[in-house]
Design an enzyme around this catalytic site. Structure first.
Site, PDB file in Angstrom:
ATOM      1  N   HIS A   1      -6.141  13.845  32.958  1.00 21.05           N
ATOM      2  CA  HIS A   1      -6.316  14.251  31.559  1.00 21.05           C
ATOM      3  C   HIS A   1      -5.439  15.448  31.223  1.00 21.05           C
ATOM      4  CE1 HIS A   1      -8.989  16.924  33.796  1.00 21.05           C
ATOM      5  NE2 HIS A   1      -8.960  17.758  32.759  1.00 21.05           N
TER       6      HIS A   1
ATOM      7  N   ARG B   1     -11.625  29.901  34.933  1.00 24.34           N
ATOM      8  CA  ARG B   1     -10.774  29.069  34.079  1.00 24.34           C
ATOM      9  C   ARG B   1     -10.744  29.642  32.675  1.00 24.34           C
ATOM     10  NH1 ARG B   1     -11.029  24.374  30.857  1.00 24.34           N
ATOM     11  NH2 ARG B   1      -9.828  22.579  31.577  1.00 24.34           N
TER      12      ARG B   1
ATOM     13  N   ASP C   1      -6.059  18.854  28.692  1.00 23.47           N
ATOM     14  CA  ASP C   1      -7.326  19.509  28.363  1.00 23.47           C
ATOM     15  C   ASP C   1      -7.720  19.438  26.884  1.00 23.47           C
ATOM     16  OD1 ASP C   1      -8.229  20.267  30.886  1.00 23.47           O
ATOM     17  OD2 ASP C   1      -6.830  21.947  30.927  1.00 23.47           O
TER      18      ASP C   1
END
Ligand code: SIN
Length: 280
Positions: A100, A271, A102
């Site tokens: 993917h 993150r 994000d």
């Protein structure tokens, strides 16, 4: 480009570079200029040997742009823009499994994502990356023409890799806003990079539900074909983490996936997203 301030080591042919021997909290403007050039070229960078906490991670990350928001996780009290992704030894699900880019189900997905490795398993837990410009370049002129102008619908609820939509939550990620799982956005199927102007495929096997104006059944064969192109081994690279690595990837030009092959061990990453504009 010739680098004088840093010594990048390419991860593989297609994507990624590791830069050792740089303390990102101390880097001067000449070093940052080279890091930015390298980032555009390699799309995913890894800086081992960094000692960062959520606050200093955010400070370093701001060199890449304004920090954005991830809608589904709660951040640290001292730095709410940074959140932790943990997989505990007893958990079997991980965060980010499946290829993917994000948060494509938002109108303005993050231009980049920063990940910092806090604790890593003794083996496994690598992250893979794929270069979406090479994937686009590999298509025939005829297919490129057919894709021009098409838009794809991306949905937070579409999680083919087995994530929240499958009714699973990650026990060790502090999830919030679960009532917003219906977030949806439409973007060009081929996007143009806001800095380099290069074209890249912008659909992914985790969040793309269908092509705008087509049914899911009509969309599936074309999307599946594009996913196969995106995931060709020669367009990918794989990073083996150790603790203390600052990593950043370019969501406009790359995809990634977190490999879930370390059951029984703990892995923790910090993150944060770097804000992006509306894809064109
Ligand atoms: C993600 O951001 O998709 C997770 C990547 C990772 O944990 O390796």
């Amino acid at each position: 480009m010739e680098y004088r301030q840093i010594e990048p080591k390419p991860l593989c042919g297609a994507i990624g570079a590791e830069v050792c021997g740089v303390d990102l909290t101390q880097a001067n403007s000449e070093v940052w200029a080279e890091i930015h050039a390298l980032f555009r070229d390699r799309k995913a960078l890894f800086f081992p040997g960094q000692a960062l906490d959520p606050k200093s991670l955010a400070m370093v990350s701001e060199n890449f742009g304004e920090i954005g928001e991830y809608p589904f996780a709660e951040g640290f009290p001292e730095e709410p823009r940074v959140f932790s992704i943990v997989k505990e030894p007893e958990e079997t699900k991980n965060f980010g499994e499946g290829w993917h880019s994000d948060t494509t189900y938002t109108d303005c997905p993050p231009m980049a994502t920063v990940l910092y490795s806090v604790e890593t398993p003794p083996r496994g837990g690598d992250t893979m990356f794929a270069n979406m410009e090479l994937a686009y370049d590999s298509l025939s002129d005829g297919l490129k023409k057919s894709l021009a102008g098409l838009r794809a619908v991306h949905s937070a609820a579409v999680r083919k890799g087995g994530g929240r939509a499958a009714g699973n939550s990650y026990q060790s990620v502090k999830l919030v806003n679960q009532d917003k799982m219906n977030l949806e956005a439409t973007h060009p199927l081929v996007r143009t990079h806001p800095v380099t102007g290069r074209k890249a495929l912008y659909v992914d096997a985790l969040h793309t539900s269908h092509i705008e104006g087509w049914t899911e059944a009509e969309s599936a064969p074309l999307l599946e074909y594009l996913y196969t192109c995106q995931q060709r081994p020669e367009f990918t690279g794989r990073y083996r983490w150790e603790t203390g690595v600052f990593a950043i990837w370019d969501n406009c030009a790359a995809q990634h996936m977190a490999i879930n092959d370390y059951h029984g061990y703990r892995r923790e990453m910090y993150r944060l997203p770097i804000a992006g504009g509306r894809p064109v």
